[in-house]
Design a protein around this motif. Structure first.
Motif, PDB file in Angstrom:
ATOM      1  N   VAL A  54      20.836  24.875  36.064  1.00 43.09           N
ATOM      2  CA  VAL A  54      20.191  25.038  34.764  1.00 43.09           C
ATOM      3  C   VAL A  54      20.970  26.050  33.946  1.00 43.09           C
ATOM      4  O   VAL A  54      21.185  27.185  34.387  1.00 43.09           O
ATOM      5  CB  VAL A  54      18.737  25.510  34.929  1.00 43.09           C
ATOM      6  N   ILE A  55      21.422  25.630  32.774  1.00 37.40           N
ATOM      7  CA  ILE A  55      22.095  26.548  31.864  1.00 37.40           C
ATOM      8  C   ILE A  55      21.130  26.866  30.730  1.00 37.40           C
ATOM      9  O   ILE A  55      20.524  25.977  30.135  1.00 37.40           O
ATOM     10  CB  ILE A  55      23.423  25.971  31.336  1.00 37.40           C
ATOM     11  N   ALA A  56      20.967  28.154  30.476  1.00 39.35           N
ATOM     12  CA  ALA A  56      19.953  28.601  29.519  1.00 39.35           C
ATOM     13  C   ALA A  56      20.585  29.445  28.431  1.00 39.35           C
ATOM     14  O   ALA A  56      21.244  30.450  28.713  1.00 39.35           O
ATOM     15  CB  ALA A  56      18.871  29.397  30.242  1.00 39.35           C
ATOM     16  N   SER A  57      20.407  29.040  27.195  1.00 37.69           N
ATOM     17  CA  SER A  57      20.900  29.767  26.027  1.00 37.69           C
ATOM     18  C   SER A  57      19.964  29.473  24.862  1.00 37.69           C
ATOM     19  O   SER A  57      19.098  28.600  24.956  1.00 37.69           O
ATOM     20  CB  SER A  57      22.326  29.330  25.656  1.00 37.69           C
ATOM     21  N   LYS A  67      26.196  20.362  23.419  1.00 37.27           N
ATOM     22  CA  LYS A  67      25.662  19.584  24.542  1.00 37.27           C
ATOM     23  C   LYS A  67      26.447  19.874  25.820  1.00 37.27           C
ATOM     24  O   LYS A  67      27.008  18.979  26.458  1.00 37.27           O
ATOM     25  CB  LYS A  67      25.665  18.095  24.207  1.00 37.27           C
ATOM     26  N   ALA A  68      26.475  21.159  26.173  1.00 35.69           N
ATOM     27  CA  ALA A  68      27.272  21.617  27.308  1.00 35.69           C
ATOM     28  C   ALA A  68      26.855  20.958  28.618  1.00 35.69           C
ATOM     29  O   ALA A  68      27.697  20.594  29.443  1.00 35.69           O
ATOM     30  CB  ALA A  68      27.175  23.139  27.429  1.00 35.69           C
ATOM     31  N   ASN A 103      28.174  17.281  33.113  1.00 40.05           N
ATOM     32  CA  ASN A 103      27.804  16.101  33.897  1.00 40.05           C
ATOM     33  C   ASN A 103      28.824  14.989  33.748  1.00 40.05           C
ATOM     34  O   ASN A 103      29.210  14.328  34.727  1.00 40.05           O
ATOM     35  CB  ASN A 103      26.420  15.602  33.482  1.00 40.05           C
ATOM     36  N   THR A 104      29.269  14.764  32.513  1.00 44.81           N
ATOM     37  CA  THR A 104      30.246  13.705  32.266  1.00 44.81           C
ATOM     38  C   THR A 104      31.571  14.028  32.942  1.00 44.81           C
ATOM     39  O   THR A 104      32.187  13.159  33.572  1.00 44.81           O
ATOM     40  CB  THR A 104      30.454  13.522  30.751  1.00 44.81           C
ATOM     41  N   VAL A 143      23.142  18.903  36.076  1.00 42.76           N
ATOM     42  CA  VAL A 143      23.124  20.036  35.150  1.00 42.76           C
ATOM     43  C   VAL A 143      22.187  19.726  33.987  1.00 42.76           C
ATOM     44  O   VAL A 143      22.245  18.645  33.402  1.00 42.76           O
ATOM     45  CB  VAL A 143      24.541  20.349  34.622  1.00 42.76           C
ATOM     46  N   GLN A 144      21.328  20.681  33.661  1.00 48.36           N
ATOM     47  CA  GLN A 144      20.428  20.507  32.530  1.00 48.36           C
ATOM     48  C   GLN A 144      20.363  21.788  31.702  1.00 48.36           C
ATOM     49  O   GLN A 144      20.623  22.887  32.205  1.00 48.36           O
ATOM     50  CB  GLN A 144      19.018  20.119  32.978  1.00 48.36           C
ATOM     51  N   PHE A 145      20.014  21.625  30.438  1.00 48.10           N
ATOM     52  CA  PHE A 145      19.893  22.747  29.513  1.00 48.10           C
ATOM     53  C   PHE A 145      18.426  23.066  29.287  1.00 48.10           C
ATOM     54  O   PHE A 145      17.581  22.177  29.154  1.00 48.10           O
ATOM     55  CB  PHE A 145      20.544  22.400  28.174  1.00 48.10           C
TER      56      PHE A 145
END
Length: 318
Positions: free
Chosen positions: A35-38, A44-45, A50-51, A58-60
């Protein structure tokens, strides 16, 4: 409930150091929820990682560390998602404001509020969701240590209250000093947390990590036009020269992301240590001052806790 065995949370994970660390960790841990949090994810990091890796782990999640209500909302959302326990928590996000003092939504000096207070609240609220064995990595900076002669004004810690609410006489202090002092707070807090963990039965480790100078990252976003041009367009091409002239601890964000990954995943048995890239080194003299550590810890808990019950949980690490 997530089908994976663990989660890894990275604040500030949508760009710069955090993005590259998230990419390296996702590659190493394809069966973990990353989980990336900002505050925002304009590029769309998570999708990009993932791509690139051909994965979907990976999720935001949006997180504003300068707003305590938002931090609490983030943790509520985390609980609702029923993600697996957090085995790695990277408290990485950080901002620098070079001009006069700015304030968070909660009325705190912004650098202190975002770089320290927001992360401390996030940690305390996430405790029920941290795995039995977990690694906590706090992104600090060599700028916290006057002996390193980083070029920034020396960190100056008097009391946490004065950092949170600067007296009138200090309102025009160079904002870069607020930054170096906030990085000192990151180290002070890490050591205070480690000392408390050592008296519990928790299998959690905590370390402070200096990623080094990383030209081209978003840290200079609030600098003037010329400074931003030099930071983003000129200095990245001079990294090999800067390593020879200034310090070997000058890296691309991708290199520092790999170093952070190593500290988080490969050296997990250490606690209460300070890392410059992958090397353990002494932190600043002030960072070992237990009176400063305790002043910061106690002020932070007293400020953050909404009631006596929450204060007891924060203090007991429960």
């Amino acid at each position: 409930m997530s089908s994976v065995s663990r989660s890894i949370l990275i604040t500030g994970g949508t760009s710069g150091l955090g993005f590259h660390a998230a990419t390296a960790i996702a590659r190493r841990c394809p069966d973990s929820d990353i989980v990336i949090a900002s505050r925002k994810d304009p590029d769309k990091a998570a999708d990009a990682i993932n791509t690139k890796l051909g994965q979907r782990n990976v999720q935001f999640m949006p997180l504003d560390l300068g707003n305590s209500k938002n931090v609490r909302s983030f943790v509520n959302t985390w609980a609702e998602k029923k993600l697996s326990p957090i085995s790695v928590l990277l408290l990485n996000a950080g901002l620098q404001f070079p001009g006069e003092v700015q304030y968070t939504a909660d009325g705190l000096e912004s650098t202190f509020g975002i770089n320290h207070v927001g992360h401390a609240l996030l940690f305390h609220l996430l405790q029920p969701y941290i795995a039995e064995e977990a690694r906590i990595v706090v992104t600090a900076s060599g700028t916290h240590d006057p002996a390193q002669k980083s070029g920034l004004p020396d960190a100056k810690y008097d009391t946490a209250e004065k950092l949170a609410h600067p007296p009138a006489a200090t309102l025009k202090t160079d904002g870069r000093q607020h930054y170096s002092t906030s990085k000192l707070c990151n180290v002070l807090w890490s050591y205070a947390l480690d000392r408390r963990l050592s008296s519990t039965n928790k299998k959690w480790t905590v370390v402070a990590f200096d990623p080094g100078l990383m030209p081209g990252t978003g840290l200079a976003r609030d600098y003037g036009l010329i400074a931003r041009f030099l930071w983003h367009k000129v200095l990245p091409a001079l990294i090999p020269l800067l390593r020879r002239l200034l310090s070997p601890n000058v890296h691309t964000a991708e290199e520092s992301g790999r170093n952070m990954t190593w500290v988080a995943l490969d050296d997990r048995n250490t606690s209460g240590k300070y890392y410059e890239a992958r090397k353990q080194i002494p932190s600043s003299k002030d960072s070992y001052d237990e009176k400063k550590q305790e002043d910061l810890w106690e002020w932070t808990v007293n400020y953050l806790a909404q009631n006596q019950q929450e204060k007891q949980k924060f203090e007991a690490l429960s």
